[in-house]
Design a protein around this motif. Structure first.
Motif, PDB file in Angstrom:
ATOM      1  N   CYS A 376       0.930  -1.317  -0.044  1.00 28.34           N
ATOM      2  CA  CYS A 376       0.024  -0.045  -0.091  1.00 28.34           C
ATOM      3  C   CYS A 376       0.958   1.223   0.030  1.00 28.34           C
ATOM      4  O   CYS A 376       1.998   1.360   0.944  1.00 28.34           O
ATOM      5  CB  CYS A 376      -0.822   0.076   1.115  1.00 28.34           C
ATOM      6  SG  CYS A 376      -1.658   1.567   1.517  1.00 28.34           S
ATOM      7  N   THR A 378       0.204   4.279   0.701  1.00 28.46           N
ATOM      8  CA  THR A 378      -0.443   5.191   1.555  1.00 28.46           C
ATOM      9  C   THR A 378       0.422   4.641   2.957  1.00 28.46           C
ATOM     10  O   THR A 378       1.019   5.553   3.783  1.00 28.46           O
ATOM     11  CB  THR A 378      -1.803   5.179   1.792  1.00 28.46           C
ATOM     12  OG1 THR A 378      -2.353   5.342   0.694  1.00 28.46           O
ATOM     13  CG2 THR A 378      -2.382   6.220   2.847  1.00 28.46           C
ATOM     14  N   CYS A 379       0.209   3.527   3.446  1.00 25.45           N
ATOM     15  CA  CYS A 379       0.693   3.166   4.869  1.00 25.45           C
ATOM     16  C   CYS A 379       2.035   2.074   4.466  1.00 25.45           C
ATOM     17  O   CYS A 379       2.437   1.544   5.757  1.00 25.45           O
ATOM     18  CB  CYS A 379      -0.413   2.424   5.746  1.00 25.45           C
ATOM     19  SG  CYS A 379      -0.924   0.949   4.790  1.00 25.45           S
ATOM     20  N   CYS A 627      -6.992  -1.477   1.171  1.00 28.98           N
ATOM     21  CA  CYS A 627      -6.136  -1.657   2.033  1.00 28.98           C
ATOM     22  C   CYS A 627      -6.935  -1.801   3.436  1.00 28.98           C
ATOM     23  O   CYS A 627      -7.586  -1.040   3.822  1.00 28.98           O
ATOM     24  CB  CYS A 627      -5.142  -0.415   2.132  1.00 28.98           C
ATOM     25  SG  CYS A 627      -3.827  -0.624   3.617  1.00 28.98           S
ATOM     26  N   CYS A 630      -5.569   0.965   5.893  1.00 24.82           N
ATOM     27  CA  CYS A 630      -6.161   2.325   5.580  1.00 24.82           C
ATOM     28  C   CYS A 630      -7.644   2.503   5.628  1.00 24.82           C
ATOM     29  O   CYS A 630      -8.163   3.157   5.771  1.00 24.82           O
ATOM     30  CB  CYS A 630      -5.582   2.682   4.232  1.00 24.82           C
ATOM     31  SG  CYS A 630      -3.773   3.190   4.287  1.00 24.82           S
TER      32      CYS A 630
END
Ligand SMILES: [Zn+2]
Length: 757
Positions: A376, A378-379, A627, A630
């Motif tokens: 992911c 984002t994270c 995700c 997230c």
């Protein structure tokens, strides 16, 4: 006995139910008129080979043989028959064979014949009346015949294994020679070939084999050779097909495996897939050694039987009708006679074989594992998924030429042609990377803004994750952005170029750097002077008349004087205005030539390695991944790898057919693939330096043509001769190794090299 039982027999197919339903009505009528009559329902088989292709005919026991024949002819649309041409046979469960129904008197009532309710019956086509006179043997000098001797009946097929259409030869004396039988047969088939070049074949139903009688036994009689009654016979000329005789074993008529498959109505997709699989030694060895039952509903049984025939060395071709029938039952998509996707068929067959057994040879040979690592963005959470595969389906990158219009900060504009191979998931990001790499590796990617322009205005701004396939090839512009040193203090402002007479933009905007909060005239002096210089050089004039404006967020326009240090509150855009007479000169000076940027790899052709590299390369998924950390759809990157142990056989599909929102087409790109030593080592999750990842080509399935009209042919290596052959339905011929690599290749079958022990 109840007729209802017959009608509701659960084994009946829908068509049969309809047929028997219609007959049901007829029988009820006869039944009601005379309640003491016995009802006889017969299953009329289309051929003696199969008891599944049947129609029902119901009669009263008092009906005559003639009426039965008429009813059969009336109800079946199989042959253009008249009842004089046919002879009736019934299947005897005791003798396990078809026997003639007494045929002397057509007016005989059925109750006097040896027929029972639910019997399987069949009509055989007799020789026509005029031809029955060929029982005049007096002309034959080869044998003399007495009236009392034993006579045979044979079913003469046009071709070996085509037992659906045959002519019945009756009254063949047991004392006639093979030569005489050949001669009669060729006359009946109107072949008129010299006997020297004819071989006689006799079908043995127990062994499911054709036995050949060549010219060495021409003078022997049928009696001497222990011929049996009712057999299927066939004659073939010596030079039929590409008959490839084996050098290894003289007991074979043909090299085992070198056996064509009859096309039974646009079935080259099936035949070519079967030939690919047939030449995988481990797979064929397994099914040839499998003991089969008579269960006609088992795909394994039917497939094993077919392989046994193909590898018996007794036939130059066989007819895969039974396999097509059973597969059509399970997958109705294969029922009709239209062309199908060979890959789809192969996949279905392998899955069907796999599902019939709990621990199957299919999974041992074909199933591999792919680990795909998803991160992911984002994270940074990493997830690893394992998937089974029995094919590697590789997308083919299509080469496309993109026009890129590049607008530099100093006002320069250039147009480029960039040749790039793309897939449906190729992003703009990749195109920009290629552009930077070829144009100027020092360019900062963050400074390039991909847009579409319309009349020199920005129509759409793209994100790096947008797909290239969504962009019209000649509509991508890259605007160079000034470099922001400190994003807390600096931002962009657009500078427009306007024809002050027409109010149109005469070139695309340029982005200038401005202070985020207190924006002053001084911020722009240097930047605008650079642009004015560029305009002067382009127009080829030392001093041009221009007007400068700035517009605030509310659309109010003010004059801009570069020599005064003014505070420009709520500034939105800057505009450089030129008179129409100058903008026309500017347009005229614009260089319309494209510079061609060619990526390094374009010069070399597409290779299987390149496609595999693409298949396993890191990929970005935009809003296509949920995700769990997230708790939303996010952007992620994904990387696939092969896991050990690699399967003994790897089937690769080159995805030449694209069916999607964008196109329905066949990709004809030539893709080079290795015949030996395909190395999958680099795609493993952990690279190992052993020879367990080397594969050799064993079969190539080719598709020639386009989406609507095409033909499939398989090139495969015979395990016995270790040579390559082209299998084109019932025809086959040897081909040279150098001709194996074609632009038609659609499926490649590789087998793992034997590890040296
Ligand atoms: Zn996440």
């Amino acid at each position: 006995m109840s007729l209802v039982n017959t009608v509701s027999n659960p084994g009946l197919s829908p068509t049969l139910c309809t047929a028997s339903g219609a007959n049901n009505r007829q029988i009820k009528d006869s039944y009601s008129s005379s309640p003491d009559k016995e009802i006889l329902a017969f299953k009329v088989c289309k051929t003696q080979r199969s008891k599944s292709d049947i129609i029902f005919v119901a009669m009263c026991s008092t009906h005559t043989l003639k009426q039965l024949k008429e009813r059969i002819i009336h109800n079946s649309s199989w042959y253009p028959l008249t009842f004089n041409d046919i002879v009736l046979t019934v299947f005897s469960n005791i003798e396990n064979t078809w026997i003639d129904v007494k045929n002397d008197n057509d007016n005989e009532q059925l109750l006097n014949l040896n027929l029972h309710h639910n019997d399987y019956i069949n009509v055989e086509k007799l020789e026509t009346k005029s031809n029955r006179l060929i029982t005049d043997y007096s002309k034959s000098s080869i044998t003399t015949i007495s009236q009392s001797q034993k006579k045979f009946k044979f079913k003469l097929c046009e071709k070996v294994f085509m037992m659906e259409n045959y002519i019945v030869l009756i009254d063949i004396p047991a004392t006639s020679t093979i030569m005489w039988l050949k001669q009669k047969s060729s006359e009946r088939l109107q072949l008129y070939i010299s006997n020297l070049y004819i071989n006689l074949f006799v079908y043995d139903d127990e062994k499911n084999m054709w036995t050949k009688f060549d010219s060495t036994v021409d003078d022997c009689t049928l009696e001497e050779l222990h011929f049996k009654n009712h057999k299927f016979i066939c004659i073939e000329t010596e030079n039929d097909h590409s008959r490839i005789k084996t050098k290894t074993n003289e007991n074979y008529l043909y090299t085992p495996g070198l056996c064509g498959l009859t096309n039974i109505g646009n079935t080259c997709y099936m035949n070519s897939a079967l030939q690919c699989l047939s030449n995988i030694p481990q797979l064929t060895e397994y099914y040839r050694n499998l003991s089969v039952t008579n269960n006609e509903q088992s795909i394994i049984n039917v497939y094993s039987k077919l392989l046994k025939q193909m590898w018996s060395g007794q036939f130059s071709y066989v007819k895969p009708k039974q396999l097509k029938n059973i597969i059509s039952q399970y997958a109705p998509i294969f029922t009709d006679n239209r062309q199908k996707d060979s890959h789809e068929f192969m996949n279905f067959l392998l899955n069907a074989l796999h599902q019939e057994q709990t621990s199957s040879i299919i999974s041992q040979l074909f199933h591999g594992q792919i680990a795909s690592t998803v991160t992911c963005l984002t994270c940074q959470k990493i997830e690893i998924k394992h998937e089974l595969f029995n094919f590697l389906s590789l997308s083919i990158n299509q080469k496309q030429i993109f026009e890129i219009h590049y607008f530099q900060l100093n006002g320069n504009q250039e147009q480029f042609l960039i040749d790039i191979s793309i897939q449906h998931t190729t992003t703009i990001s990749i195109l920009i990377d290629e552009f930077i790499c070829m144009y100027n590796p020092n360019l900062n990617k963050e400074q390039l803004l991909p847009v579409t322009l319309d009349k020199n205005c920005i129509k759409y701004r793209y994100k790096f994750f947008d797909y290239l396939i969504d962009i019209t090839k000649n509509q991508l512009s890259l605007l160079q952005l000034p470099l922001i040193i400190n994003s807390n203090e600096q931002t962009y402002i657009s500078c427009l170029f306007m024809d002050i007479d027409t109010k149109n933009s005469f070139r695309p905007p340029i982005f200038l750097l401005r202070s985020k909060y207190m924006c002053r005239t001084i911020d722009f002096k240097q930047q605008i002077n650079k642009l004015l210089n560029h305009l002067e050089t382009t127009i080829n004039k030392s001093k041009i008349d221009y007007k400068l404006y700035w517009t605030n967020l509310y659309g109010k326009k003010f004059n801009l004087n570069l020599n005064e240090d003014e505070l420009l509150s709520d500034i939105d855009t800057i505009t450089i205005g030129l008179k129409n007479i100058l903008t026309q000169k500017y347009q005229f000076k614009q260089d319309k030539k494209f510079r061609s940027l060619t990526p390094s790899f374009v010069s070399t052709s597409l290779t299987l390695d390149k496609l595999l590299e693409n298949f396993f390369k890191e990929d970005f998924l935009n809003d296509d991944y949920y995700c769990s950390k997230c708790i939303k759809m996010t952007q992620c990157k994904q990387k696939s790898n092969l896991c050990l142990t690699l399967p003994p056989v790897i089937i690769i599909q080159l995805k030449r057919f694209t069916y999607n929102d964008y196109s329905n087409e066949k990709i004809n790109s030539f893709i080079e693939y290795p015949i030996y030593n395909l190395n999958l080592n680099q795609y493993l999750i952990k690279e190992t330096n052993n020879d367990k990842c080397l594969y050799d080509l064993i079969a190539v399935l080719n598709h020639n043509g386009n989406l609507s009209f095409g033909h499939y042919i398989t090139y495969a290596k015979n395990n016995i001769t270790q040579r390559w052959y082209s299998f084109n339905d019932s025809y086959l011929q040897e081909i040279e190794e150098k001709n194996l690599i074609t632009a038609d290749a659609y499926i490649l079958v590789y087998i793992k090299q034997q590890t040296k022990s």
